[in-house]
Design a protein around this motif. Structure first.
Motif, PDB file in Angstrom:
ATOM      1  N   ASN A 110       0.816  -1.217   0.000  1.00  0.00           N
ATOM      2  CA  ASN A 110       0.000   0.000   0.000  1.00  0.00           C
ATOM      3  C   ASN A 110       0.845   1.261   0.000  1.00  0.00           C
ATOM      4  OD1 ASN A 110      -2.322  -1.511   0.018  1.00  0.00           O
ATOM      5  ND2 ASN A 110      -2.642  -1.380   2.217  1.00  0.00           N
ATOM      6  N   PHE A 122     -10.776   7.353  -3.228  1.00  0.00           N
ATOM      7  CA  PHE A 122     -11.133   7.869  -1.911  1.00  0.00           C
ATOM      8  C   PHE A 122     -12.159   8.995  -2.012  1.00  0.00           C
ATOM      9  CE2 PHE A 122      -7.170   6.004   0.000  1.00  0.00           C
ATOM     10  CZ  PHE A 122      -7.843   5.241   0.942  1.00  0.00           C
ATOM     11  N   CYS A 149      -4.834   5.884   8.016  1.00  0.00           N
ATOM     12  CA  CYS A 149      -4.504   4.510   8.408  1.00  0.00           C
ATOM     13  C   CYS A 149      -4.090   3.680   7.191  1.00  0.00           C
ATOM     14  CB  CYS A 149      -5.703   3.846   9.085  1.00  0.00           C
ATOM     15  SG  CYS A 149      -6.024   4.425  10.765  1.00  0.00           S
ATOM     16  N   THR A 150      -4.659   3.981   6.046  1.00  0.00           N
ATOM     17  CA  THR A 150      -4.331   3.239   4.832  1.00  0.00           C
ATOM     18  C   THR A 150      -2.853   3.284   4.520  1.00  0.00           C
ATOM     19  OG1 THR A 150      -6.515   3.816   3.955  1.00  0.00           O
ATOM     20  CG2 THR A 150      -4.887   2.977   2.381  1.00  0.00           C
TER      21      THR A 150
END
Length: 278
Positions: A110, A122, A149-150
Motif C-alpha cells: 500500500n 477515496f 490509516c491506509t
C-alpha cells in the motif's frame, strides 16, 4: 581505522549538517522579511527581523482552527495506527499463521503507489459511497483519521515487527505457565518491553499525518482542513504571499522538531531494538 583523521570526519559531518539545515534556515529568513525585501538581492544574513508575518498568521482564527484540526487528526491517527500495528505484529510474531510472510509483505504494498493514485477512489468513497443520510466522510476529522490509516498502518507494522520479534517467546510461555491469559501476556509482558518501538511508531506516524498535504487538500474543504493545506490559501490571483507561507511552514515544523528533540534517545533505542540476534 587508526589512520583516520577525526578532524576530517568532524569537518565532513559539520558540512553535511549545514547543508541539511540550510533549507530550514532559509525558510526562517524568508518568514521574517517583508514582501519588498524578498524580491531584492537575497541576503543570507538578517539585518532586521520582521515579525508581522507570524503575527498575521497566528492572529488568523481560521488558521488556528486548521492547526487544531491537524493536532486532532494526527494524534487520533497515530494512536489508532499504533494500537492496530501492535496487535497485528503480535499476531504475526507469536501465531503460526498460514502465509504470514506474504501477509507481512502485502501490507507494505500500500506504500508503493503514490498517494495521487488513491485520490479518485477515496473521493468517491468519501462523497458517494460511505454516506448516512446527509452525513458523509468528506471533510470530517474521523474520515481523515481513517484515511491516513491506509498509508501509515503498513509502515507502522514494518517498523514495529522487529521490536515484537526481539522479545523472547519464552517470556510469553513463562507467563502462560503462571496462569496469565493472552491479554495479560500482551499487557503485562509484551507491552512494557515494546515501549521504545511503540514510541517510535507513534511519533513517526504522527509526523506523517501532520505533514500530509495532497489528500487533506482534496478531501477536506473547511471543517477538517489541516494547517499544511493553509499554505495554498496564500496563493491567489493577485500574487503569492511568500512571507506568510514561510511563516506557516516554520510553525508547522516546530511541533515535529520539539517532539524529536525530546524523545530522540527513545527513537534511537526503538529503531535498534531487536536488530541484533544471537
Amino acid at each position: 581505522m587508526q589512520g583516520r583523521n577525526p578532524l576530517l570526519y568532524m569537518a565532513l559531518w559539520l558540512l553535511l549538517s549545514l547543508l541539511t539545515l540550510f533549507p530550514i534556515y532559509w525558510l526562517f529568513v524568508i518568514s521574517v522579511k517583508p514582501a519588498v525585501d524578498l524580491f531584492t538581492t537575497p541576503s543570507l544574513f538578517l539585518d532586521a527581523i520582521y515579525w508581522k508575518n507570524y503575527v498575521n498568521v497566528l492572529g488568523n482564527e481560521t488558521l488556528r482552527g486548521y492547526m487544531l484540526n491537524s493536532m486532532i487528526i494526527s494524534s487520533g491517527n497515530a494512536v489508532l495506527v499504533t494500537v492496530l500495528a501492535f496487535m497485528a505484529c503480535y499476531a504475526l510474531s507469536r501465531f503460526d499463521l498460514a502465509g504470514k510472510e506474504n501477509i507481512f509483505f502485502w501490507t507494505i504494498t500500500n506504500r508503493m503507489a503514490p498517494a495521487a493514485v488513491f485520490l479518485l477512489p477515496f473521493f468517491l468513497l468519501f462523497t458517494q459511497i460511505i454516506t448516512f443520510g446527509d452525513w458523509k466522510l468528506y471533510d470530517t476529522k474521523i474520515g481523515m483519521i481513517l484515511l491516513y490509516c491506509t498509508f501509515n498502518l503498513p509502515f507502522a507494522i514494518w517498523t514495529l515487527r522487529p521490536t515484537i520479534d526481539g522479545i523472547p517467546k519464552e517470556l510469553d510461555e513463562a507467563a502462560t505457565v503462571d496462569g496469565a491469559s493472552t491479554w495479560q501476556v500482551i499487557h503485562e509482558v509484551i507491552f512494557p518491553l515494546a515501549r521504545p518501538g511503540l514510541a517510535v511508531t507513534l511519533i513517526l506516524t504522527w509526523v506523517f499525518a501532520w505533514n500530509e498535504f495532497l489528500l487533506a487538500a482534496t478531501l477536506t474543504s473547511f471543517n477538517a482542513r489541516t494547517i499544511t493545506t493553509g499554505l495554498s490559501e496564500y496563493v491567489t490571483t493577485t500574487g503569492t504571499e511568500w512571507g506568510a507561507m514561510a511563516a506557516i511552514a516554520v510553525i508547522t515544523l516546530i511541533p515535529a522538531l520539539v517532539i524529536f528533540a525530546v524523545v530522540q534517545r527513545h527513537i534511537v533505542a526503538g529503531l535498534t531494538f531487536g536488530a541484533v540476534k544471537e
